[in-house]
Every structure is written in C-alpha cells, then in structure tokens.
Design a protein around this motif. Structure first.
Motif, PDB file in Angstrom:
ATOM      1  N   PRO A  87      -0.890  19.782 -10.740  1.00  0.00           N
ATOM      2  CA  PRO A  87      -2.147  19.719  -9.957  1.00  0.00           C
ATOM      3  C   PRO A  87      -3.195  21.107 -10.251  1.00  0.00           C
ATOM      4  O   PRO A  87      -3.708  20.425 -10.106  1.00  0.00           O
ATOM      5  CB  PRO A  87      -1.087  20.038  -8.492  1.00  0.00           C
ATOM      6  N   PHE A  88      -2.487  21.448 -10.695  1.00  0.00           N
ATOM      7  CA  PHE A  88      -3.768  22.899 -11.874  1.00  0.00           C
ATOM      8  C   PHE A  88      -4.621  21.937 -12.170  1.00  0.00           C
ATOM      9  O   PHE A  88      -5.470  22.448 -12.238  1.00  0.00           O
ATOM     10  CB  PHE A  88      -2.701  23.962 -11.349  1.00  0.00           C
ATOM     11  N   ALA A  89      -3.699  21.091 -13.125  1.00  0.00           N
ATOM     12  CA  ALA A  89      -4.602  20.524 -14.448  1.00  0.00           C
ATOM     13  C   ALA A  89      -6.200  19.600 -13.368  1.00  0.00           C
ATOM     14  O   ALA A  89      -7.076  19.591 -14.071  1.00  0.00           O
ATOM     15  CB  ALA A  89      -3.764  19.610 -15.279  1.00  0.00           C
ATOM     16  N   LEU A  90      -5.164  18.889 -12.500  1.00  0.00           N
ATOM     17  CA  LEU A  90      -6.667  18.142 -12.065  1.00  0.00           C
ATOM     18  C   LEU A  90      -7.243  18.541 -11.236  1.00  0.00           C
ATOM     19  O   LEU A  90      -8.464  18.147 -11.392  1.00  0.00           O
ATOM     20  CB  LEU A  90      -5.351  17.077 -11.423  1.00  0.00           C
ATOM     21  N   LYS A  91      -7.408  20.150 -10.440  1.00  0.00           N
ATOM     22  CA  LYS A  91      -8.240  20.502  -9.636  1.00  0.00           C
ATOM     23  C   LYS A  91      -9.063  21.065 -10.611  1.00  0.00           C
ATOM     24  O   LYS A  91      -9.656  21.231 -10.419  1.00  0.00           O
ATOM     25  CB  LYS A  91      -6.744  21.651  -8.449  1.00  0.00           C
ATOM     26  N   ALA A  92      -8.309  21.434 -12.065  1.00  0.00           N
ATOM     27  CA  ALA A  92      -9.439  22.238 -13.113  1.00  0.00           C
ATOM     28  C   ALA A  92     -10.619  21.456 -13.916  1.00  0.00           C
ATOM     29  O   ALA A  92     -11.350  21.471 -14.134  1.00  0.00           O
ATOM     30  CB  ALA A  92      -8.283  23.005 -13.791  1.00  0.00           C
ATOM     31  N   GLY A  93     -10.394  19.448 -12.917  1.00  0.00           N
ATOM     32  CA  GLY A  93     -10.764  19.019 -14.187  1.00  0.00           C
ATOM     33  C   GLY A  93     -10.521  18.206 -15.235  1.00  0.00           C
ATOM     34  O   GLY A  93     -10.838  17.013 -15.755  1.00  0.00           O
ATOM     35  N   LEU A  94      -9.080  18.471 -15.411  1.00  0.00           N
ATOM     36  CA  LEU A  94      -8.577  17.265 -16.186  1.00  0.00           C
ATOM     37  C   LEU A  94      -8.295  15.632 -15.973  1.00  0.00           C
ATOM     38  O   LEU A  94      -8.633  15.932 -14.741  1.00  0.00           O
ATOM     39  CB  LEU A  94      -7.133  18.098 -17.116  1.00  0.00           C
ATOM     40  N   THR A  95      -8.926  14.857 -16.771  1.00  0.00           N
ATOM     41  CA  THR A  95      -8.601  13.291 -16.333  1.00  0.00           C
ATOM     42  C   THR A  95      -7.176  13.310 -16.194  1.00  0.00           C
ATOM     43  O   THR A  95      -6.340  13.699 -16.931  1.00  0.00           O
ATOM     44  CB  THR A  95      -9.340  12.679 -16.550  1.00  0.00           C
ATOM     45  N   SER A  96      -7.270  12.238 -15.258  1.00  0.00           N
ATOM     46  CA  SER A  96      -5.655  11.256 -15.055  1.00  0.00           C
ATOM     47  C   SER A  96      -5.184  10.892 -16.215  1.00  0.00           C
ATOM     48  O   SER A  96      -4.191  10.598 -16.582  1.00  0.00           O
ATOM     49  CB  SER A  96      -4.921  10.748 -13.753  1.00  0.00           C
ATOM     50  N   GLU A  97      -6.420  10.188 -17.174  1.00  0.00           N
ATOM     51  CA  GLU A  97      -6.170   9.345 -18.001  1.00  0.00           C
ATOM     52  C   GLU A  97      -5.674  10.716 -19.365  1.00  0.00           C
ATOM     53  O   GLU A  97      -5.013   9.615 -20.009  1.00  0.00           O
ATOM     54  CB  GLU A  97      -7.241   8.840 -18.813  1.00  0.00           C
ATOM     55  N   ILE A  98      -6.413  11.924 -19.708  1.00  0.00           N
ATOM     56  CA  ILE A  98      -6.245  13.004 -20.082  1.00  0.00           C
ATOM     57  C   ILE A  98      -4.213  12.868 -20.237  1.00  0.00           C
ATOM     58  O   ILE A  98      -3.417  13.424 -21.438  1.00  0.00           O
ATOM     59  CB  ILE A  98      -6.844  14.288 -20.183  1.00  0.00           C
TER      60      ILE A  98
END
Length: 187
Positions: A87-98
C-alpha cells in the motif's frame, strides 16, 4: 508464529520503554518483526532507529524506497513485509504493473530511470551479492554516491526484517491476502 511477542504484562522496564518509544513514533505501533525483537530490547531499540532512518530520512524519495523494500520482500518471499509495504508503494506512485511484475519475478517496465536503477541495484546485489562495475557506475551517475549508500542501507535493513519474519514465521498482517506461494523460498 514460532516466537510470540513478549507479553506486555511481563515487560521489563527496558522492554516497556522501547515498546512505548516505538509505538509513539511514526509507526504508531509495535508489530511484526519489531515485536519479536522486543525479546532483546536493545536490539529492538537499535534496529528500530535504523529502520526509522531507512524508512523516513534517506535521500531516496518514497517511491524509490518502497521499490527497494518490495524487491527485498520478494527476494525473501516475506509476506508480512510485502503486505505491509505494497500500500505504501502504491501511495508513493509505483504502478500496480511494476508491483505485480516484482511479485511474479518478471522484469518490470520502468519509465523512470531512477526506478530502473534502484531495481537493477536491488536485484543484482541480492542475486549475485555484488554490483558489477556497470551497475555501480550507473547507480552513482543516476542516484549519486550518498543516495546509493542510503539504498544499500535500506536493502540491508529490510533483509534483516525479512530474515526475522521468515525465521520466526511472522504471519502477514491481519486481513492481508497472501500474494506469494505459501512456503515458497527465494530462488
């Protein structure tokens, strides 16, 4: 879980002080490997201080830190760390594809050269235990020497976290859906 956290009713003064210090900080609680480390309060104290630096105070912006954390969680097949940081990664802007590519052990497609660099360093260092001259030179050119030192610190700290999780079989956080094969080990 092989080793449950110490019972707060039987905390030593040192355990109580460290527990309160961690719980009152930015983490807002003592969970997962931090709770296990309370069996050795001085380890918990020092490790959480390193973790606070690696998580909140490095030169790497959150997307890069979270990318490094997810790569490490995947290397170790650490469900707790994966579930805690996705969740932190998604919030920080990493895409779900990555994120999905990392989970599935596929090469992610990066539009951002800094993200590609962090992934290359994290992947190569975990796979070979070294950085090739080309990867090292690219990392220094892309991130800078100081940020590269921070990146290596993040990778080391989250390796300690993942080792603790795996050695003591710390389960994923309550309500988390496992995303990696149960019992799967790093390859």
């Amino acid at each position: 879980m092989r080793l449950s956290p110490p019972d707060p009713r039987t905390f030593s003064d040192r355990q109580r002080a460290i527990h309160e210090a961690i719980a009152s900080g930015p983490r807002g609680g003592v969970r997962g490997p931090l709770a296990v480390w309370l069996h050795r309060p001085d380890l918990a104290d020092r490790a959480q201080a390193l973790g606070a630096y690696c998580r909140y105070d490095t030169l790497l912006e959150p997307a890069l830190s979270e990318l490094a954390i997810l790569v490490t969680a995947r290397v170790w097949s650490s469900e707790y760390e994966w579930a805690a940081h996705k969740p932190f990664a998604l919030k920080a802007g990493l895409t779900s594809e990555i994120i999905d590519a990392i989970r599935d052990r596929r090469q992610p497609g990066f539009a951002d050269t800094r993200q590609a660099c962090v992934y290359a360093v994290a992947s190569e260092l975990n796979a070979t235990r070294f950085l090739s001259p080309a990867t090292y030179d690219d990392a220094v050119a892309t991130l800078g020497e100081q940020a590269l030192v921070d990146l290596i610190g993040i990778l080391g700290y989250y390796t300690l976290i993942s080792m603790t999780i795996n050695a003591f079989e710390v389960p994923a956080p309550e309500g988390a859906t496992p995303e990696m094969t149960v019992g799967e080990r790093a390859s």
